[in-house]
Design a protein around this motif. Structure first.
Motif, PDB file in Angstrom:
ATOM      1  N   THR A  10      53.983 100.203  24.266  1.00 30.51           N
ATOM      2  CA  THR A  10      54.790 100.901  25.264  1.00 30.51           C
ATOM      3  C   THR A  10      55.540 102.017  24.560  1.00 30.51           C
ATOM      4  O   THR A  10      56.157 101.792  23.520  1.00 30.51           O
ATOM      5  CB  THR A  10      55.771  99.932  25.950  1.00 30.51           C
ATOM      6  OG1 THR A  10      55.030  98.898  26.575  1.00 30.51           O
ATOM      7  CG2 THR A  10      56.623 100.651  26.987  1.00 30.51           C
ATOM      8  N   SER A  12      58.026 105.761  24.972  1.00 29.39           N
ATOM      9  CA  SER A  12      58.841 106.662  25.778  1.00 29.39           C
ATOM     10  C   SER A  12      58.068 107.961  25.975  1.00 29.39           C
ATOM     11  O   SER A  12      57.050 108.205  25.310  1.00 29.39           O
ATOM     12  CB  SER A  12      60.174 106.946  25.075  1.00 29.39           C
ATOM     13  OG  SER A  12      59.943 107.694  23.891  1.00 29.39           O
ATOM     14  N   LEU A  27      62.780  99.916  28.427  1.00 29.01           N
ATOM     15  CA  LEU A  27      61.474  99.556  28.978  1.00 29.01           C
ATOM     16  C   LEU A  27      61.508  98.308  29.858  1.00 29.01           C
ATOM     17  O   LEU A  27      60.516  97.946  30.486  1.00 29.01           O
ATOM     18  CB  LEU A  27      60.428  99.393  27.877  1.00 29.01           C
ATOM     19  CG  LEU A  27      60.616  98.312  26.808  1.00 29.01           C
ATOM     20  CD1 LEU A  27      60.326  96.919  27.307  1.00 29.01           C
ATOM     21  CD2 LEU A  27      59.720  98.640  25.637  1.00 29.01           C
ATOM     22  N   THR A  30      60.329  98.437  33.681  1.00 33.10           N
ATOM     23  CA  THR A  30      58.878  98.526  33.837  1.00 33.10           C
ATOM     24  C   THR A  30      58.207  97.230  33.417  1.00 33.10           C
ATOM     25  O   THR A  30      57.334  96.715  34.109  1.00 33.10           O
ATOM     26  CB  THR A  30      58.320  99.709  33.034  1.00 33.10           C
ATOM     27  OG1 THR A  30      58.836 100.918  33.601  1.00 33.10           O
ATOM     28  CG2 THR A  30      56.807  99.746  33.063  1.00 33.10           C
ATOM     29  N   THR A 149      51.387 102.121  27.673  1.00 34.97           N
ATOM     30  CA  THR A 149      52.276 102.228  28.827  1.00 34.97           C
ATOM     31  C   THR A 149      53.305 103.291  28.479  1.00 34.97           C
ATOM     32  O   THR A 149      54.068 103.136  27.530  1.00 34.97           O
ATOM     33  CB  THR A 149      52.969 100.883  29.142  1.00 34.97           C
ATOM     34  OG1 THR A 149      51.959  99.905  29.393  1.00 34.97           O
ATOM     35  CG2 THR A 149      53.883 101.012  30.352  1.00 34.97           C
ATOM     36  N   ILE A 151      56.565 105.281  29.512  1.00 32.99           N
ATOM     37  CA  ILE A 151      57.739 105.196  30.379  1.00 32.99           C
ATOM     38  C   ILE A 151      58.377 106.585  30.466  1.00 32.99           C
ATOM     39  O   ILE A 151      58.594 107.232  29.438  1.00 32.99           O
ATOM     40  CB  ILE A 151      58.763 104.197  29.789  1.00 32.99           C
ATOM     41  CG1 ILE A 151      58.082 102.890  29.464  1.00 32.99           C
ATOM     42  CG2 ILE A 151      59.985 104.075  30.673  1.00 32.99           C
ATOM     43  CD1 ILE A 151      58.338 101.724  30.292  1.00 32.99           C
ATOM     44  N   THR A 181      57.865 102.201  38.922  1.00 30.29           N
ATOM     45  CA  THR A 181      59.013 102.664  38.136  1.00 30.29           C
ATOM     46  C   THR A 181      58.780 104.069  37.595  1.00 30.29           C
ATOM     47  O   THR A 181      59.683 104.669  37.016  1.00 30.29           O
ATOM     48  CB  THR A 181      59.263 101.724  36.942  1.00 30.29           C
ATOM     49  OG1 THR A 181      58.109 101.753  36.086  1.00 30.29           O
ATOM     50  CG2 THR A 181      59.565 100.315  37.388  1.00 30.29           C
ATOM     51  N   ALA A 183      56.244 104.625  35.394  1.00 25.47           N
ATOM     52  CA  ALA A 183      55.459 104.450  34.170  1.00 25.47           C
ATOM     53  C   ALA A 183      53.975 104.611  34.481  1.00 25.47           C
ATOM     54  O   ALA A 183      53.524 104.361  35.598  1.00 25.47           O
ATOM     55  CB  ALA A 183      55.726 103.092  33.564  1.00 25.47           C
TER      56      ALA A 183
END
Length: 191
Positions: A10, A12, A27, A30, A149, A151, A181, A183
């Motif tokens: 995950t 940013s 995070l 999400t 993922t 975000i 969200t 994401a």
């Protein structure tokens, strides 16, 4: 037939895997969202070997075992906890000599270990958020799949994922899913 080696991370929007002081609060919305949690449940059920760096191993081992018997935990988290306890875990570390979590062992050489695991019977081998392991496997051309993922948060500082030089590689997008969200989950395969 060789096993697939996958990495799950995950990030940013500006490419950080953790905020300053390893902050992960950005995070949580999400990660806890039903659509993201359901997608992850589908993913991990196909994994029978998890690769971890020492830091993630210690963090996961400090959190997940207790969740299985926590009546306040949601059923999906209890299932993840039980799965994590049972799955084979390979911890890459230069300092650990023993891994005390069930079905865990310490290894020193990610490249040789992953090449050996790829040829052994089993399902998907996955790296769970361990940046150093993912970078090592990318550099050695040993990752077949990336599940990223992203975000939509700019952290500005923290633990960068894309830090340092990696060899050129080409990937194809197999699937993209948007989480409410904001994401975006991308499933990429090496071309």
């Amino acid at each position: 037939m060789t096993r697939t080696v996958s990495a799950n991370i995950t990030l940013s929007l500006d490419g950080f895997a953790a905020g300053p002081d390893n902050d992960m609060s950005w995070l949580l919305e999400t990660a806890l969202h039903e659509r993201c949690a359901a997608g992850f449940a589908g993913y991990y059920r196909g994994v029978d070997t998890v690769l971890l760096g020492r830091t993630n191993y210690e963090g996961f081992h400090g959190w997940w075992p207790a969740v299985a018997d926590d009546p306040a935990a949601d059923p999906r988290s209890r299932d993840v906890s039980r799965w994590f306890d049972a799955v084979e875990k390979v911890v890459f570390s230069r300092t650990l000599t023993d891994a005390t979590w069930s079905n865990a062992r310490v290894a020193r050489d990610p490249e040789a270990t992953v090449e050996e695991l790829r040829e052994a019977p089993g399902r998907t081998i996955s790296v769970f958020s361990s940046i150093s392991v993912i970078r090592t496997l990318l550099a050695a051309d040993l990752l077949d799949e990336l599940r990223i993922t992203r975000i939509p948060t700019v952290l500005g500082a923290g633990v960068p994922f894309w830090d340092g030089a990696l060899p050129r590689s080409t990937w194809t997008t197999e699937e993209i899913q948007t989480i409410p969200t904001g994401a975006v989950v991308s499933l990429l395969h090496r071309a």
